[in-house]
Design a protein around this motif. Sequence first.
Motif, short mmCIF file in Angstrom:
data_model
loop_
_atom_site.label_atom_id
_atom_site.label_comp_id
_atom_site.label_asym_id
_atom_site.label_seq_id
_atom_site.Cartn_x
_atom_site.Cartn_y
_atom_site.Cartn_z
N ILE A 82 0.87 -1.61 -0.02
CA ILE A 82 0.43 -0.24 -0.44
C ILE A 82 1.34 1.70 -0.08
CG2 ILE A 82 -1.70 1.61 1.03
CD1 ILE A 82 -3.31 -0.79 0.43
N LYS A 83 2.01 1.00 1.06
CA LYS A 83 2.38 2.79 1.05
C LYS A 83 3.76 2.58 0.01
CE LYS A 83 3.00 2.05 6.05
NZ LYS A 83 3.92 1.79 6.95
N THR A 84 4.39 1.75 -0.75
CA THR A 84 4.25 1.37 -2.08
C THR A 84 3.97 1.80 -2.79
OG1 THR A 84 6.36 -0.06 -1.46
CG2 THR A 84 6.55 0.23 -3.63
N ARG A 85 2.96 1.68 -3.45
CA ARG A 85 1.50 1.94 -4.35
C ARG A 85 1.30 4.01 -4.62
NH1 ARG A 85 -2.42 -2.22 -7.46
NH2 ARG A 85 -1.27 -3.56 -7.36
N LEU A 86 1.20 4.26 -3.38
CA LEU A 86 0.92 5.93 -2.51
C LEU A 86 2.09 7.01 -3.38
CD1 LEU A 86 -1.28 5.26 0.59
CD2 LEU A 86 -1.91 6.37 -1.83
N SER A 87 3.32 6.42 -2.72
CA SER A 87 4.60 6.28 -2.87
C SER A 87 5.18 6.83 -4.56
CB SER A 87 6.21 6.16 -2.27
OG SER A 87 6.34 4.94 -3.10
N THR A 88 4.50 5.54 -5.16
CA THR A 88 5.01 5.58 -7.06
C THR A 88 3.91 6.61 -7.43
OG1 THR A 88 4.48 3.44 -6.50
CG2 THR A 88 6.85 3.89 -6.18
N LEU A 106 0.18 6.02 6.50
CA LEU A 106 0.19 6.25 5.24
C LEU A 106 0.67 8.12 5.15
CD1 LEU A 106 -3.42 3.88 4.36
CD2 LEU A 106 -0.43 3.80 4.49
N ASN A 107 0.57 8.57 6.11
CA ASN A 107 1.54 9.99 5.29
C ASN A 107 -0.03 10.65 4.59
OD1 ASN A 107 2.28 12.59 5.61
ND2 ASN A 107 3.53 12.11 3.72
N PRO A 108 -1.58 10.67 5.35
CA PRO A 108 -2.77 10.48 4.59
C PRO A 108 -2.71 12.50 3.40
CG PRO A 108 -3.49 10.07 7.00
CD PRO A 108 -2.13 10.03 6.85
N ASP A 109 -2.50 13.22 4.48
CA ASP A 109 -2.12 14.65 3.77
C ASP A 109 -1.35 14.95 3.10
OD1 ASP A 109 -4.13 15.65 5.99
OD2 ASP A 109 -2.30 16.06 7.49
N GLU A 110 -0.57 14.16 2.35
CA GLU A 110 0.34 13.92 1.37
C GLU A 110 -0.37 12.92 -0.03
OE1 GLU A 110 2.27 16.34 1.38
OE2 GLU A 110 2.12 17.18 3.18
N THR A 111 -0.86 12.09 0.64
CA THR A 111 -1.10 11.17 -0.47
C THR A 111 -2.85 10.90 -1.08
OG1 THR A 111 -1.18 9.04 1.27
CG2 THR A 111 0.83 10.08 0.23
N LEU A 112 -3.76 11.01 0.33
CA LEU A 112 -4.88 11.17 0.04
C LEU A 112 -5.98 12.05 -0.58
CD1 LEU A 112 -5.49 8.26 2.89
CD2 LEU A 112 -4.77 7.56 0.39
N THR A 113 -6.92 11.02 -1.07
CA THR A 113 -8.34 12.84 -1.19
C THR A 113 -9.17 13.36 -0.42
OG1 THR A 113 -7.68 12.43 -3.22
CG2 THR A 113 -9.87 13.36 -2.72
N PRO A 319 -7.11 7.83 -3.60
CA PRO A 319 -5.61 8.11 -3.87
C PRO A 319 -5.78 9.66 -4.67
CG PRO A 319 -5.60 6.78 -5.19
CD PRO A 319 -7.17 6.35 -4.26
N LYS A 320 -4.55 10.88 -4.38
CA LYS A 320 -4.87 11.71 -4.99
C LYS A 320 -4.45 11.88 -6.70
CE LYS A 320 -3.77 15.62 -0.82
NZ LYS A 320 -3.33 16.08 -0.66
N THR A 321 -3.67 10.45 -7.06
CA THR A 321 -3.25 9.88 -8.38
C THR A 321 -5.27 9.92 -9.19
OG1 THR A 321 -2.84 7.87 -7.21
CG2 THR A 321 -1.55 10.07 -8.01
N THR A 322 -5.98 10.29 -7.99
CA THR A 322 -6.95 9.65 -9.04
C THR A 322 -7.82 11.33 -9.25
OG1 THR A 322 -8.02 7.74 -7.73
CG2 THR A 322 -9.61 8.94 -8.65
#
Length: 434
Positions: A82-88, A106-113, A319-322
């Motif tokens: 999970i952490k790897t996919r979020l970071s990459t 997961l560092n949600p403020d940086e990785t999640l919507t 994730p913020k990538t969505t």
Amino acid sequence: MKTHRPIRLAVGAVAAIAALALTGCTGGTSSDDGSKLSIYIDSDPSSIALWDGLVAGYAEANPDVEVTVETHPAGSEGDNLIKTRLSTGDMNDLFWYNSGSLFQALNPDETLTPLDDESWVGSIDDNFTTVVSTDEALYGAPVGASFAGAVVYNKDVFADLGLEVPTTIAEYNANNDKIKAAGIVPVLQSYSDTWTSQVPVLGDFYNVTAAEPEWADDYTAGKARYSDAPAIAGFQSLQDAFDKGWLNEDFASATYDAVIKSLVEGTGAQYPMLTGNVAAAIGENYPEADASIGVFPIPGPDADSNGLTVWMPNGVYVPKTTTGAQLEAAKDFIDWLVTPDSCAIQAESITLGGPFVVDGCDVPDTAASLVNDMQPFFDDGKTGLALEFLSPIKGPSLEQITVQVGSGISSAADGAALYDQDVEKQAQQLGLDW
């Protein structure tokens, strides 16, 4: 701890709709127009059963959107993926993962919507919103049900002996003496399965926070200890059960399954355990005994502050990538996941270990009887989060230490002191300044 082994029930005709979406559960696809969504979940059979039902139900209500499921291993390997996919930037459109301290990692403020502005937020139990939020935003929606660490008991034994459900530790102890005098085991334990020994300590946390509301923060800061009151009470209950002869004679070698059988048969009266585990075991092996099995909170010193220590379900995160159409489709999917229709499918797909945490999602008539015993505590606001949702610190040796105390090898004071040393090592590994 593994929470339970839910039964996979048939989801009826809609199951066929999900067959293609779940084939092999080896990969997920998405699109740029929102017509396809991919969600990442763990590979536990109960998780697959849950999402099998949900994907089928969503497909029936939303035939223009295809939801596919990709799985990852459970445990630490899955955490790392999970952490790897979020970071990459390679995370699926959505993912289903722990709430609480693992979510915070997961560092949600940086990785999640953020999902603060969604219409469903006000319908979620405060306990859940706490464990999927940071100081900046809320990031998750619940899928699954709660469960509790409590005392599961045989109602027929209590009725035959004229016992009331205890709301204080004094009443609990008095009941145990009466049960023992009747030739029935008052407190069942299954130390062959060492993980089960932790529940008297973990499930007592409602009483800890009732006495000291800031205890979890002080613990994380290295200022609170299990060897001091009020947290030592859980260890003391383990020692008392041994010292007073309340345990089954084979407590050291008894398995979880054997103890459930004893509880159902009434040769043992009470078992401190996670409600999700018991609901699943009764449903699988002893459905005829369901009405005889109830649950009450681990008693504390004061009846007015009697309440349940609860564990929250996993959250669904974006994730913020969505982005773009995918983000809107993901939000629409989440909107559906927190509806009574979704909850009904969840109740059909898995064995509930406690109430839902969404307003309007009622406990179905088919749920285990002990779940109905839990509902009033949720309705009255007498529930509190287990410590693992409020602090990242849990020593790896707790189950060995609780077995020692429960077996009379160590005193409550010595066991609590050992655990304080155990958690201090873990805090240092986490880089906390203790």
